[in-house]
Design a protein around this motif. Structure first.
Motif, PDB file in Angstrom:
ATOM      1  N   GLY A  29      -2.001   1.084  -2.927  1.00 32.99           N
ATOM      2  CA  GLY A  29      -0.941   2.036  -3.669  1.00 32.99           C
ATOM      3  C   GLY A  29      -0.258   2.636  -2.277  1.00 32.99           C
ATOM      4  O   GLY A  29       0.430   3.520  -2.332  1.00 32.99           O
ATOM      5  N   ALA A  30       0.087   1.913  -1.475  1.00 29.10           N
ATOM      6  CA  ALA A  30       1.090   2.063  -0.324  1.00 29.10           C
ATOM      7  C   ALA A  30       2.406   2.330  -0.588  1.00 29.10           C
ATOM      8  O   ALA A  30       3.278   2.990   0.293  1.00 29.10           O
ATOM      9  CB  ALA A  30       1.025   1.060   0.727  1.00 29.10           C
ATOM     10  N   LEU A  52      -1.543  -2.132   0.871  1.00 32.09           N
ATOM     11  CA  LEU A  52      -1.318  -3.015  -0.234  1.00 32.09           C
ATOM     12  C   LEU A  52      -0.018  -3.210  -1.096  1.00 32.09           C
ATOM     13  O   LEU A  52      -0.176  -1.804  -1.546  1.00 32.09           O
ATOM     14  CB  LEU A  52      -2.577  -2.810  -0.904  1.00 32.09           C
ATOM     15  N   ALA A  53       0.524  -4.045  -1.440  1.00 33.49           N
ATOM     16  CA  ALA A  53       1.478  -4.028  -2.350  1.00 33.49           C
ATOM     17  C   ALA A  53       1.505  -5.043  -3.277  1.00 33.49           C
ATOM     18  O   ALA A  53       0.722  -6.292  -3.138  1.00 33.49           O
ATOM     19  CB  ALA A  53       3.049  -4.331  -1.388  1.00 33.49           C
ATOM     20  N   LYS A  59       6.417  -4.916  -1.888  1.00 32.26           N
ATOM     21  CA  LYS A  59       6.132  -5.264  -0.110  1.00 32.26           C
ATOM     22  C   LYS A  59       7.654  -4.684   0.426  1.00 32.26           C
ATOM     23  O   LYS A  59       7.469  -4.102   1.486  1.00 32.26           O
ATOM     24  CB  LYS A  59       5.956  -6.610   0.086  1.00 32.26           C
ATOM     25  N   ALA A  60       8.717  -4.987   0.014  1.00 30.05           N
ATOM     26  CA  ALA A  60       9.919  -4.539   0.423  1.00 30.05           C
ATOM     27  C   ALA A  60      10.186  -2.974   0.552  1.00 30.05           C
ATOM     28  O   ALA A  60      10.960  -2.607   1.278  1.00 30.05           O
ATOM     29  CB  ALA A  60      11.093  -5.037  -0.288  1.00 30.05           C
ATOM     30  N   ARG A  61       9.340  -2.386  -0.119  1.00 29.60           N
ATOM     31  CA  ARG A  61       9.321  -0.791  -0.161  1.00 29.60           C
ATOM     32  C   ARG A  61       8.449  -0.047   0.743  1.00 29.60           C
ATOM     33  O   ARG A  61       8.455   1.073   0.956  1.00 29.60           O
ATOM     34  CB  ARG A  61       9.287  -0.297  -1.389  1.00 29.60           C
ATOM     35  N   LEU A  62       7.630  -0.911   1.526  1.00 30.31           N
ATOM     36  CA  LEU A  62       6.664  -0.262   2.340  1.00 30.31           C
ATOM     37  C   LEU A  62       7.307   0.409   3.474  1.00 30.31           C
ATOM     38  O   LEU A  62       8.510   0.017   4.076  1.00 30.31           O
ATOM     39  CB  LEU A  62       5.679  -1.364   3.136  1.00 30.31           C
ATOM     40  N   VAL A  70      -0.230  -8.273   0.257  1.00 28.59           N
ATOM     41  CA  VAL A  70       0.224  -8.557  -1.015  1.00 28.59           C
ATOM     42  C   VAL A  70      -1.048  -8.870  -1.849  1.00 28.59           C
ATOM     43  O   VAL A  70      -1.944  -9.787  -1.429  1.00 28.59           O
ATOM     44  CB  VAL A  70       1.109  -9.689  -1.234  1.00 28.59           C
ATOM     45  N   GLY A  71      -1.339  -8.036  -2.867  1.00 27.37           N
ATOM     46  CA  GLY A  71      -2.484  -8.313  -3.787  1.00 27.37           C
ATOM     47  C   GLY A  71      -2.676  -7.493  -4.958  1.00 27.37           C
ATOM     48  O   GLY A  71      -1.690  -6.395  -5.064  1.00 27.37           O
ATOM     49  N   ASP A  72      -3.477  -7.711  -5.990  1.00 22.22           N
ATOM     50  CA  ASP A  72      -3.550  -7.067  -7.013  1.00 22.22           C
ATOM     51  C   ASP A  72      -4.951  -6.249  -6.806  1.00 22.22           C
ATOM     52  O   ASP A  72      -5.935  -6.613  -6.414  1.00 22.22           O
ATOM     53  CB  ASP A  72      -3.815  -8.067  -8.168  1.00 22.22           C
TER      54      ASP A  72
END
Length: 335
Positions: A29-30, A52-53, A59-62, A70-72
């Motif tokens: 939930g990063a 984790l995105a 990912k671009a909002r980290l 990247v993962g579920d």
């Protein structure tokens, strides 16, 4: 160490000198409202942070300095190596579709079952690799006492509001602890900051001149700035005792009406109007209306004494104007 490249030619991984001594933390939930603040807090204090995105957009909002994973959250198997590379996992993720739309109690029960299954899988992987878990429930993990306060010594929630989730997920957490999971839980009151319910449900409507609260506004609520919550998570890593649960909240409970009026003044928005609960129940569902209007007074004495945690923004009067000002500034820069 050499690693075989597909086709047989070996490659040598890039050496990261920080890997030998900096604590590595994986944050699920990063990109969420709390997760972004936690990542920022950890990066600025010298931690190696993996975030984790769920997809490329997330990912671009980290936050800057966070290594993307990247993962579920529903399936840790594809990103199990990130757990293995970490010393600590901070679990903040809730699938994007959980909680969306109209929610009555039966819908909230189904969501709670799914969140319990997600936590069960994650705890299994963390325990297998002998890592440490900092899990998030929320202040509604506990049932309010006769005086209206929740404390870590209180019974687990009977299921009112968001407590319906914790009533089902906490036993999963406790079971894995008994099996040897090294874990603490951090349980904040309602967190306000960029992103999440505060931005999308309060600030953005107010920026369009829409200012309202549910019911008569006298419901007791307790809040905490995201930046102060983030410090609590860092201190849970540094000072937390495995097996402990910690509540986080600012110094003064308030009401839903007082909070909303304060945000409106900081936003320069119209005076909030009251929307009767019976008008919103057909739209949002009875459970969601209850969940958005129930947060008892939260006693954070234990976190202050054991973790050494103190909120910078001790009241909403101190924190809300700063958070709103920063949000406005970020919108101006983005434009």
């Amino acid at each position: 160490m050499e690693v075989a490249r597909p086709g047989g030619r070996p490659i040598t991984p890039t050496y990261d000198p920080a890997e030998d001594y900096a604590t590595a933390v994986l944050v699920t939930g990063a990109t969420g409202a709390i997760g972004r603040a936690v990542c920022r807090e950890l990066v600025t204090h010298g931690y190696r942070v993996l975030g984790l995105a769920r997809n490329a957009d997330a990912k671009a909002r980290l936050e800057y300095g966070v290594v993307a994973v990247v993962g579920d959250i529903r399936d840790p198997a594809p990103w199990e190596s990130a757990i293995e590379r970490s010393d600590v996992v901070i679990h903040l993720a809730v699938p994007a579709d959980v909680g969306q739309g109209k929610k009555d109690r039966k819908d909230a029960e189904r969501d709670a079952d799914e969140l319990a299954a997600i936590l069960d899988r994650l705890c299994g992987y963390v325990r297998r690799h002998k890592k440490r878990l900092v899990n998030t429930f929320g202040s509604l993990l506990f049932e309010p006492g006769p005086d209206g306060w929740v404390r870590e010594s209180s019974p687990i929630s009977s299921g009112r509001g968001f407590g319906i989730r914790h009533r089902k997920t906490y036993p999963v957490f406790a079971r894995h602890r008994k099996k040897g999971l090294r874990a603490v839980s951090v349980n904040p009151a309602f967190v306000y900051g960029p992103g999440g319910w505060f931005e999308h449900g309060v600030l953005e409507p107010m920026s369009r001149g829409q200012s309202a609260f549910v019911g008569d506004g006298t419901q007791t609520m307790h809040y905490l700035a995201a930046s102060d919550a983030a410090v609590g998570y860092r201190l849970a890593i540094e000072n937390g005792l495995d097996g402990d649960d910690y509540l986080l909240a600012d110094d003064s409970p308030t009401t839903l009406g007082e909070f909303t009026r304060l945000v409106a003044r900081a936003m320069g928005a119209p005076e909030p109007v009251s929307v009767p609960e019976e008008e919103l129940i057909p739209i949002l569902g009875a459970w969601k209306v209850e969940a958005y209007t129930f947060c008892p007074k939260v006693d954070s004495t234990k976190a202050r004494e054991v973790l050494g945690w103190r909120p910078v923004f001790r009241t909403i009067d101190a924190g809300v104007p700063v958070v709103v000002r920063e949000w406005k500034r970020s919108r101006t820069v983005a434009a």
